[in-house]
Design an enzyme around this catalytic site. Sequence first.
Site, short mmCIF file in Angstrom:
data_model
loop_
_atom_site.label_atom_id
_atom_site.label_comp_id
_atom_site.label_asym_id
_atom_site.label_seq_id
_atom_site.Cartn_x
_atom_site.Cartn_y
_atom_site.Cartn_z
N MET A 33 0.84 -1.20 0.00
CA MET A 33 0.00 0.00 0.00
C MET A 33 0.88 1.26 0.00
O MET A 33 0.40 2.36 0.31
CB MET A 33 -0.95 0.00 1.20
CG MET A 33 -1.92 -1.18 1.18
SD MET A 33 -3.41 -0.92 2.14
CE MET A 33 -2.74 -0.65 3.77
N HIS A 37 9.00 1.12 3.54
CA HIS A 37 10.09 1.12 4.52
C HIS A 37 10.97 -0.09 4.23
O HIS A 37 10.75 -0.82 3.25
CB HIS A 37 9.54 1.11 5.95
CG HIS A 37 8.50 0.04 6.19
ND1 HIS A 37 8.80 -1.30 6.14
CD2 HIS A 37 7.17 0.12 6.44
CE1 HIS A 37 7.71 -2.00 6.38
NE2 HIS A 37 6.70 -1.17 6.54
N GLY A 39 11.12 -2.94 5.47
CA GLY A 39 10.40 -4.22 5.40
C GLY A 39 9.94 -4.50 3.97
O GLY A 39 10.08 -5.62 3.45
N HIS A 40 9.38 -3.48 3.32
CA HIS A 40 8.92 -3.65 1.93
C HIS A 40 10.11 -3.92 1.00
O HIS A 40 10.02 -4.74 0.08
CB HIS A 40 8.21 -2.39 1.45
CG HIS A 40 6.95 -2.05 2.19
ND1 HIS A 40 6.82 -0.96 3.00
CD2 HIS A 40 5.74 -2.68 2.23
CE1 HIS A 40 5.60 -0.90 3.50
NE2 HIS A 40 4.92 -1.94 3.06
N ASP A 154 2.25 -9.45 8.79
CA ASP A 154 0.78 -9.59 8.74
C ASP A 154 0.50 -11.09 8.63
O ASP A 154 0.18 -11.60 7.55
CB ASP A 154 0.22 -8.81 7.55
CG ASP A 154 0.59 -7.33 7.65
OD1 ASP A 154 -0.14 -6.60 8.33
OD2 ASP A 154 1.62 -6.92 7.07
N GLN A 157 -2.92 -12.51 7.50
CA GLN A 157 -3.05 -12.19 6.07
C GLN A 157 -2.25 -13.16 5.22
O GLN A 157 -2.73 -13.64 4.18
CB GLN A 157 -2.57 -10.76 5.83
CG GLN A 157 -2.37 -10.40 4.37
CD GLN A 157 -1.97 -8.95 4.19
OE1 GLN A 157 -2.81 -8.08 4.27
NE2 GLN A 157 -0.70 -8.69 3.95
N SER A 189 6.50 -0.67 10.19
CA SER A 189 5.14 -0.54 9.66
C SER A 189 4.94 0.88 9.14
O SER A 189 5.46 1.83 9.73
CB SER A 189 4.11 -0.82 10.77
OG SER A 189 2.83 -0.36 10.38
P1 AMP Z 1 1.44 -2.99 3.55
O1 AMP Z 1 2.03 -1.98 2.62
O2 AMP Z 1 1.52 -2.61 4.98
O3 AMP Z 1 0.07 -3.44 3.11
O4 AMP Z 1 2.35 -4.28 3.45
C1 AMP Z 1 2.73 -4.82 2.21
C2 AMP Z 1 3.53 -6.06 2.44
O5 AMP Z 1 4.67 -5.74 3.22
C3 AMP Z 1 2.78 -7.14 3.23
O6 AMP Z 1 3.12 -8.42 2.69
C4 AMP Z 1 3.34 -6.97 4.62
O7 AMP Z 1 3.27 -8.14 5.41
C5 AMP Z 1 4.77 -6.62 4.31
N1 AMP Z 1 5.40 -5.96 5.44
C6 AMP Z 1 4.98 -4.84 6.09
N2 AMP Z 1 5.80 -4.56 7.12
C7 AMP Z 1 6.76 -5.52 7.13
C8 AMP Z 1 7.88 -5.80 7.97
N3 AMP Z 1 8.18 -5.03 9.01
N4 AMP Z 1 8.64 -6.88 7.68
C9 AMP Z 1 8.32 -7.68 6.62
N5 AMP Z 1 7.28 -7.47 5.80
C10 AMP Z 1 6.50 -6.41 6.05
#
Ligand code: AMP
Length: 282
Positions: A33, A37, A39-40, A154, A157, A189
């Site tokens: 979305m 960061h 993580g992405h 997540d 999910q 996050s």
């Molecule tokens: P989001 O943009 O928050 O919807 O997340 C997109 C993807 O990034 C999802 O598969 C999340 O699980 C993953 N994601 C978000 N935060 C992290 C993190 N800290 N470590 C690993 N994957 C993450």
Amino acid sequence: MTGIAVFETVAAMCTAVAGWHAAGEQVALVPTMGALHEGHIALVREGQRHARRIVASIFVNPTQFAPHEDFRKYPRTFDDDCAKLADAGADAVFFPSVEEMYPPGFATRVLLLGPAAAGLEDRFRPTHFEGVATVCCKLFTQSRADFAIFGEKDYQQLKVVTRMAADLDLGIRIVPLATIREPDGLAMSSRNRYLSDEHRALAPELHRIMQELAARLRNRESLFGAVTDAQGAIISAGFELDYLEARHAETLAPVTSLADGPLRLLLAARIGSTRLIDNIAV
Ligand code: AMP
């Protein structure tokens, strides 16, 4: 000038992916979305281990937000996101509008059983996973990607999407990636930017308390007693606790002892107006 190809239509993305497939290259999709960061970016790097080509999607998906949730104020940092993806070596960004994904008359949802109805996030966000599954099903079939990379951050999910991809024969392999954390243990996050300085300083307590709980469970302490203590510690630290539970790591079914394992600890807690989720293996 972003330095990375941006596709705003399904047709444009399909053409690019079809070209890569015709050249014998595999494609990994990284659904996000935005407000990216580390993580992405780690998901992009994981994708590169599996496939030559990486498409990251950036779509703040309205169908997974309830009316009272933060859809409108969800952080949108498109230029910065594109720069990060280009730096990481991603090949393209799929950046559809809401109208491209949900044209007038759109009337379909994916109906989910199993992990989506485990009584964790679904208890607090009853329509969340059908929105997630619907958009992921569309992204998978639109892109025809070979792999999709999802974070364990997540966790429910991840289980929902993995189940759906298998059940509906979507022909895509779901690849999980461990949660990326800040040095103090807080799971990265996009929503962490909502935290005040005071709440940001408190937030790593969630991971610390979960680690302590996991250690007690590994020491064969009673599941009920150890979980109840950890729930109390989270509330005493100043959080409003939605849930902290031990579940079966694969099915997310309730458990009563370590012998029911492998176990996963999952939590959601609110501090101020920010809702944080996290999970760890036992
Ligand atoms: P989001 O943009 O928050 O919807 O997340 C997109 C993807 O990034 C999802 O598969 C999340 O699980 C993953 N994601 C978000 N935060 C992290 C993190 N800290 N470590 C690993 N994957 C993450």
